[in-house]
Design a protein around this motif. Sequence first.
Motif, mmCIF file in Angstrom:
data_model
loop_
_atom_site.group_PDB
_atom_site.id
_atom_site.type_symbol
_atom_site.label_atom_id
_atom_site.label_comp_id
_atom_site.label_asym_id
_atom_site.label_seq_id
_atom_site.Cartn_x
_atom_site.Cartn_y
_atom_site.Cartn_z
ATOM 1 N N GLN A 71 42.671 -11.308 93.407
ATOM 2 C CA GLN A 71 43.483 -12.074 92.464
ATOM 3 C C GLN A 71 43.694 -11.338 91.149
ATOM 4 O OE1 GLN A 71 40.357 -12.011 92.481
ATOM 5 N NE2 GLN A 71 39.293 -13.479 91.203
ATOM 6 N N GLY A 72 43.004 -10.215 90.966
ATOM 7 C CA GLY A 72 43.364 -9.314 89.887
ATOM 8 C C GLY A 72 42.594 -9.341 88.582
ATOM 9 N N VAL A 620 50.919 -8.646 88.785
ATOM 10 C CA VAL A 620 49.845 -9.406 89.438
ATOM 11 C C VAL A 620 50.297 -10.855 89.661
ATOM 12 C CG1 VAL A 620 47.498 -10.301 89.164
ATOM 13 C CG2 VAL A 620 48.003 -7.931 88.550
ATOM 14 N N ILE A 621 51.000 -11.415 88.700
ATOM 15 C CA ILE A 621 51.484 -12.798 88.835
ATOM 16 C C ILE A 621 52.418 -12.909 90.041
ATOM 17 C CG2 ILE A 621 52.898 -14.596 87.744
ATOM 18 C CD1 ILE A 621 51.822 -13.403 85.006
ATOM 19 N N LYS A 622 53.342 -11.962 90.156
ATOM 20 C CA LYS A 622 54.271 -11.992 91.303
ATOM 21 C C LYS A 622 53.502 -11.839 92.611
ATOM 22 C CE LYS A 622 58.150 -10.137 88.685
ATOM 23 N NZ LYS A 622 58.796 -8.878 88.298
ATOM 24 N N ALA A 623 52.525 -10.940 92.620
ATOM 25 C CA ALA A 623 51.744 -10.727 93.846
ATOM 26 C C ALA A 623 51.003 -12.003 94.238
ATOM 27 C CB ALA A 623 50.748 -9.580 93.651
ATOM 28 N N GLN A 624 50.471 -12.711 93.251
ATOM 29 C CA GLN A 624 49.745 -13.942 93.558
ATOM 30 C C GLN A 624 50.678 -15.040 94.047
ATOM 31 O OE1 GLN A 624 46.305 -14.483 93.816
ATOM 32 N NE2 GLN A 624 46.659 -12.284 93.876
ATOM 33 N N MET A 625 51.896 -15.069 93.537
ATOM 34 C CA MET A 625 52.864 -16.049 94.052
ATOM 35 C C MET A 625 53.222 -15.702 95.502
ATOM 36 S SD MET A 625 53.333 -18.349 91.800
ATOM 37 C CE MET A 625 51.761 -18.128 90.972
ATOM 38 N N GLU A 626 53.506 -14.426 95.762
ATOM 39 C CA GLU A 626 53.855 -14.001 97.133
ATOM 40 C C GLU A 626 52.714 -14.352 98.093
ATOM 41 O OE1 GLU A 626 56.119 -10.139 95.172
ATOM 42 O OE2 GLU A 626 54.343 -9.826 96.430
ATOM 43 N N GLY A 627 51.488 -13.981 97.678
ATOM 44 C CA GLY A 627 50.332 -14.215 98.544
ATOM 45 C C GLY A 627 50.044 -15.697 98.711
ATOM 46 N N GLY A 628 50.178 -16.453 97.630
ATOM 47 C CA GLY A 628 49.949 -17.899 97.708
ATOM 48 C C GLY A 628 50.949 -18.564 98.638
ATOM 49 N N ILE A 629 52.179 -18.097 98.602
ATOM 50 C CA ILE A 629 53.221 -18.635 99.490
ATOM 51 C C ILE A 629 52.863 -18.342 100.948
ATOM 52 C CG2 ILE A 629 55.619 -18.185 100.234
ATOM 53 C CD1 ILE A 629 56.222 -17.993 97.105
ATOM 54 N N GLY A 630 52.435 -17.110 101.225
ATOM 55 C CA GLY A 630 52.060 -16.759 102.600
ATOM 56 C C GLY A 630 50.854 -17.556 103.071
ATOM 57 N N ASP B 92 51.557 -1.429 94.532
ATOM 58 C CA ASP B 92 50.287 -2.164 94.409
ATOM 59 C C ASP B 92 50.156 -3.162 95.554
ATOM 60 O OD1 ASP B 92 48.740 -1.192 92.290
ATOM 61 O OD2 ASP B 92 49.986 -2.217 90.801
ATOM 62 N N VAL B 93 50.250 -2.670 96.774
ATOM 63 C CA VAL B 93 50.212 -3.560 97.949
ATOM 64 C C VAL B 93 48.912 -4.365 98.059
ATOM 65 C CG1 VAL B 93 50.185 -3.642 100.479
ATOM 66 C CG2 VAL B 93 51.901 -2.253 99.296
ATOM 67 N N CYS B 131 46.782 -10.069 107.285
ATOM 68 C CA CYS B 131 46.364 -9.961 105.885
ATOM 69 C C CYS B 131 46.262 -11.389 105.371
ATOM 70 C CB CYS B 131 47.381 -9.176 105.059
ATOM 71 S SG CYS B 131 47.019 -9.210 103.294
ATOM 72 N N ARG B 132 45.054 -11.865 105.132
ATOM 73 C CA ARG B 132 44.905 -13.257 104.681
ATOM 74 C C ARG B 132 45.427 -13.434 103.252
ATOM 75 N NH1 ARG B 132 45.164 -17.383 107.226
ATOM 76 N NH2 ARG B 132 43.511 -18.578 106.237
ATOM 77 N N CYS B 133 45.498 -12.346 102.476
ATOM 78 C CA CYS B 133 46.128 -12.446 101.151
ATOM 79 C C CYS B 133 47.650 -12.486 101.291
ATOM 80 C CB CYS B 133 45.738 -11.263 100.267
ATOM 81 S SG CYS B 133 43.971 -11.065 100.005
ATOM 82 N N ALA B 134 48.149 -12.245 102.502
ATOM 83 C CA ALA B 134 49.595 -12.265 102.781
ATOM 84 C C ALA B 134 50.379 -11.285 101.915
ATOM 85 C CB ALA B 134 50.151 -13.697 102.652
ATOM 86 N N THR B 135 49.926 -10.038 101.946
ATOM 87 C CA THR B 135 50.653 -9.001 101.194
ATOM 88 C C THR B 135 51.823 -8.452 102.007
ATOM 89 O OG1 THR B 135 49.186 -7.243 102.021
ATOM 90 C CG2 THR B 135 48.550 -8.304 99.966
ATOM 91 N N TYR B 136 52.219 -9.162 103.045
ATOM 92 C CA TYR B 136 53.219 -8.673 104.000
ATOM 93 C C TYR B 136 54.538 -8.249 103.353
ATOM 94 C CZ TYR B 136 50.118 -11.165 107.260
ATOM 95 O OH TYR B 136 49.042 -11.627 107.969
ATOM 96 N N HIS B 137 54.932 -9.042 102.358
ATOM 97 C CA HIS B 137 56.186 -8.795 101.671
ATOM 98 C C HIS B 137 56.197 -7.370 101.093
ATOM 99 C CE1 HIS B 137 59.524 -9.983 99.150
ATOM 100 N NE2 HIS B 137 58.880 -9.644 98.073
#
Lengths: 717, 152
Positions: A71-72, A620-630, B92-93, B131-137
């Motif tokens: 989460q960064g 990091v914020i964008k990454a957390q939104m992407e990951g949270g959505i997945g 930063d995948v 990937c449970r963090c769903a970094t797929y994008h």
Amino acid sequence: MTLHDITATRRGFLAGSGLVIGVAIAPRILAAAQTGVHAGGDPALAPLNAFVKIGTDDTVTVLSKHIEFGQGPFTGLATLVAEELDADWGQMRAVHSPTDNKVYANLSFGLQGTGGSSSIANAYEQMRKAGATARAMLVAAAAEEWNVPASEITVQKGRIQHAASNRESGFGAFAEKASRRTPPAEPKLKDPKDFVLIGTELPKLDTHGKTNGTAIFTLDITPDNLLIAVVAHPEHFGATVKSFNDAEARKIQGVVDVKQVPQGVAVYADNTFAALKGRDALSIEWNLSQAEIRSSEELAAEYVRHFGEPGLEATNRGNVEEAFKAQGLQMLDVEIVFPFLAHAPMEPLDAVFVKADDGSIDIYNGAQFPGFDQSTAAGILGLDEPKVRVNTQLAGGSFGRKAQFGSPYMQEAAAVYAATDGSRPLKHMWTREDDIRGGYYRPMYAHRMRGAINAEGQITAWEQVIVGQSIMAKADLDPTSVEGASNLPYAIPNLKVTSHNVQLAVPPLWWRSVGHTHTGFAVETFVDELFQKIGRDPVEGRLALLKDEPRHAGVLKKAAEMANWGGQVPEGRSRGVAVVESFNTYVGQVVEVSVGPEGAPRVHKVWCAVDCGVAVNPNVIKAQMEGGIGYGLGAVLFDAVTLGKGGRIVQSNFHDYRSIRINEMPDVAVEIIKSSEKPTGVGEPGVPPVGPAVANAWRRLTGAPVRQLPIVNIVSA
Amino acid sequence: MVTFTLNGQERTFDGDPDTPLLWVIRDFEKLTGTKYGCGVAQCGACTVHLDGMPRRACVTPISMIEGSDVVTIEGISGKEADAIKTAWAGLDVPQCGYCQSGQVMSAVALLQMVPKPTDADIDGAMAGNICRCATYHRIRAAIHNAANSMEG
């Protein structure tokens, strides 16, 4: 106390080197780069306070009191320090801080811990002050050395300069001298308009080691002569060992010992495969007298029976009962059942125990509440707490799984270690099966919602009853059961929210975004269905009820604008929307959905707008939104842990507890609302809106409302 | 006794022949970049290259790999590996990072076979890696970036 009230105390951060306490001297074999994010400063790091160390090689190492599990916080906390220190980003490093519930307390919790999307929110001023303090100490040291007034010294990108005398230095040359100075009482913080690092997309500090395999997680800690231990667990919650036969297990090459522990039967071996093979060879009879033997289906039937009973009142404004009696109303009456959800982090739970020569113990684990782990382990090992050092490691995800009151996982791991003579280091690990079947789930919940629409098409009354386990083990109202519903943002004159706590042998736990995992879904699908009933556009309808909620409205408008809401949608697709505030962060999402090959929703695109106050690191914020959505989407589409007939846990691994995969992941666009509000967290808030947005799109596409999760079960039923 | 090469070096293993390659690599060779995630070839965290092809080490008994060439995240090299690692860093995948060794190994194998993969190619090659963090994008974007960087 809200997050916004938190101010750092002098004691909390203005600690000289004397207060950098409890730093474990790791056994030599483990000393190198335990986090994969190398601490700088070979050979010695000069501590300027409890959070900042500066090396003679000019590196600045931030001690993160929060665990880094994706989460960064390493990057986020280092950004805050670097900003006020006027460091260059290239010189920044981060490691986990030692365990200390006072020095490294989460200011929201009063003890050390990571959770509630609080890392940046509670560290925002504290870490900036730590950076500003270190800067002032470096400047004072340089002023003394150069014999010039401190006020004439400037610092930029890691260089200390005195223009008049044309002198310049890095931090390292003054690190030792600065560390001996008294920290200033009130270091001056920058005006946000002068920020040069906060708000920029700095590269993350931990990416490199996580790309080339050098990042070290708990599972990767392999001291010499290591014993591996796994525990055979029951397939029913609440079951205990009645008897077992280990004759076959002991024949396995590499199996060293077998012992009963409170949680099951532990197999000790020289290598992991032998431990697993030995566990498979055990024959165990379980005592089910205290076990949960009801199925999920039976539990759901019992949950819904509570709907008609008086519950614990969370909100009661206006008069719902009277409002429901009015003439000419259109009513909507909905029941939704949510399943148990496992967190299923990529790295199952694990811990390594190493005894030092003086009999003290080093524990290496992904500690989300390290102080609890320390006191729990010390109690079981019969040692004073200072003799047990919890060394927090990078963790392969958590999503809430590693934040447990009373540290039940550590109870097991420490019991397994305590059952040995302690002569060998020990790694206790869970397999994926242990993880999926290990409980501490997002609890099952059942919601009943009734809504009334008057002749003018206004929603006049809303009643919501929530039935499920109390995560906080409360006998009375548990705020985490009703959050998101009890503080419904929509201006509806008559609102009543109640809850019922249910007792089960299945242990509950918070799961990424906690109550919002179900209340967000229930509220946002229900309001959407009400709008559909009156033919109201779901964006306009929401905005009309969010007149007094500008931040909700802001992210909703932004997401709608990003998606060109109201514009042409491709043939065979439909769109849905949802907006949820959680942990003081506001997220609006629009999704585009079609019917996928399995007959389940295929989500093509998500447009996401987030308002989390000051954006410390937009990347990091964008990454957390992407990951949270997945993460949220996978759960809504595919996931349930179910108890079968007789209470046996059905699922066991990723083949039947499905994770979202790359071919199922939508394209995601994220925009961040510009804000000068204090920063709030982003680890969890991306999760809640995606599920209801998909269900809303699905209902509009197929006419079928989602009343049961996961969606794939309904479709295939 | 099983003899194989691991990242270019000859190695032998004389323990239980059923031992999965994953645990030989981790417990006996002490190379920890290759991760355990599921043990049943569902998650891909243990992906290595076996004679140049991506392979789930958790379900590969060591007895199967006599004479084979095993490459792990620690030993992967070449222009595809360089391009993938650079692209991964550029976007930063990783989040928690635990699955990323396996992701990188699958992505490198994809580029070695298909230098300019389509989205469908990426789905086909990467759907076995959870990937449970769903970094797929970002994984998808990074693979495209890596492919583009290798052109010409």
